[in-house]
Design a protein around this motif. Sequence first.
Motif, PDB file in Angstrom:
ATOM      1  N   GLU A 179       0.835  -1.215   0.000  1.00 32.48           N
ATOM      2  CA  GLU A 179       0.000   0.000   0.000  1.00 32.48           C
ATOM      3  C   GLU A 179       0.866   1.261   0.000  1.00 32.48           C
ATOM      4  OE1 GLU A 179      -3.300   0.355  -0.549  1.00 32.48           O
ATOM      5  OE2 GLU A 179      -3.105  -1.791  -0.949  1.00 32.48           O
TER       6      GLU A 179
ATOM      7  N   LYS B  95       2.293   1.743  -3.419  1.00 25.45           N
ATOM      8  CA  LYS B  95       1.273   2.249  -4.347  1.00 25.45           C
ATOM      9  C   LYS B  95       1.148   3.762  -4.247  1.00 25.45           C
ATOM     10  CE  LYS B  95      -1.762  -1.776  -4.624  1.00 25.45           C
ATOM     11  NZ  LYS B  95      -3.075  -2.324  -4.196  1.00 25.45           N
ATOM     12  N   SER B  96       1.283   4.298  -3.045  1.00 24.41           N
ATOM     13  CA  SER B  96       1.157   5.750  -2.895  1.00 24.41           C
ATOM     14  C   SER B  96       2.302   6.479  -3.608  1.00 24.41           C
ATOM     15  CB  SER B  96       1.089   6.149  -1.419  1.00 24.41           C
ATOM     16  OG  SER B  96       2.342   5.995  -0.801  1.00 24.41           O
ATOM     17  N   TYR B  97       3.458   5.857  -3.719  1.00 25.02           N
ATOM     18  CA  TYR B  97       4.574   6.447  -4.452  1.00 25.02           C
ATOM     19  C   TYR B  97       4.276   6.449  -5.954  1.00 25.02           C
ATOM     20  CZ  TYR B  97       7.796   6.492  -0.482  1.00 25.02           C
ATOM     21  OH  TYR B  97       8.420   6.752   0.712  1.00 25.02           O
ATOM     22  N   LEU B  98       3.560   5.421  -6.410  1.00 26.19           N
ATOM     23  CA  LEU B  98       3.272   5.282  -7.829  1.00 26.19           C
ATOM     24  C   LEU B  98       2.070   6.085  -8.273  1.00 26.19           C
ATOM     25  CD1 LEU B  98       3.783   1.425  -8.049  1.00 26.19           C
ATOM     26  CD2 LEU B  98       5.427   3.211  -8.646  1.00 26.19           C
ATOM     27  N   ASP B  99       1.267   6.538  -7.306  1.00 26.53           N
ATOM     28  CA  ASP B  99       0.010   7.216  -7.610  1.00 26.53           C
ATOM     29  C   ASP B  99       0.106   8.730  -7.427  1.00 26.53           C
ATOM     30  OD1 ASP B  99      -2.659   7.218  -8.405  1.00 26.53           O
ATOM     31  OD2 ASP B  99      -3.365   7.232  -6.329  1.00 26.53           O
ATOM     32  N   VAL B 100       1.280   9.274  -7.615  1.00 22.85           N
ATOM     33  CA  VAL B 100       1.474  10.711  -7.433  1.00 22.85           C
ATOM     34  C   VAL B 100       0.929  11.449  -8.655  1.00 22.85           C
ATOM     35  CG1 VAL B 100       3.191  12.540  -7.165  1.00 22.85           C
ATOM     36  CG2 VAL B 100       3.506  10.373  -6.002  1.00 22.85           C
ATOM     37  N   LYS B 101       0.048  12.395  -8.384  1.00 26.48           N
ATOM     38  CA  LYS B 101      -0.507  13.235  -9.464  1.00 26.48           C
ATOM     39  C   LYS B 101       0.416  14.438  -9.666  1.00 26.48           C
ATOM     40  CE  LYS B 101      -4.473  10.959  -9.580  1.00 26.48           C
ATOM     41  NZ  LYS B 101      -4.079   9.619  -9.324  1.00 26.48           N
ATOM     42  N   GLN B 102       0.663  14.737 -10.925  1.00 28.93           N
ATOM     43  CA  GLN B 102       1.585  15.844 -11.215  1.00 28.93           C
ATOM     44  C   GLN B 102       0.851  17.123 -11.469  1.00 28.93           C
ATOM     45  OE1 GLN B 102       4.967  15.151 -13.416  1.00 28.93           O
ATOM     46  NE2 GLN B 102       5.288  13.145 -12.542  1.00 28.93           N
TER      47      GLN B 102
END
Length: 97
Positions: A87, A90-97
């Motif tokens: 989990e 996943k937060s590292y991969l789900d970064v919105k730019q």
Amino acid sequence: MMFPTLDPLLHSELRLAVMSLLISAEEAEFPYIKEQTGATAGNLSVQIDKLSAAGYIEVEKTFKGKKPCTLCRIAPAGLRAFEEYVEALKSYLDVKQ
């Protein structure tokens, strides 16, 4: 944005591979883990000891006939730690730019 801390015990490639194998297989013998990870026996033994000391896996040493047999299985604490690690990752991969 603050990123969650990644469990340093699971952030090692070999320890993460061991945990991944045990989650899917529930339990596995040392030679199988060694074969699947491509690790040396010495390095794998050290990493299994670290995971066991943390309570992430359970290690049972028995004999098959006269040959020693090391059986590893995921522990409840290891399953929780692995799920939290995934989990957090996943937060590292789900970064919105």
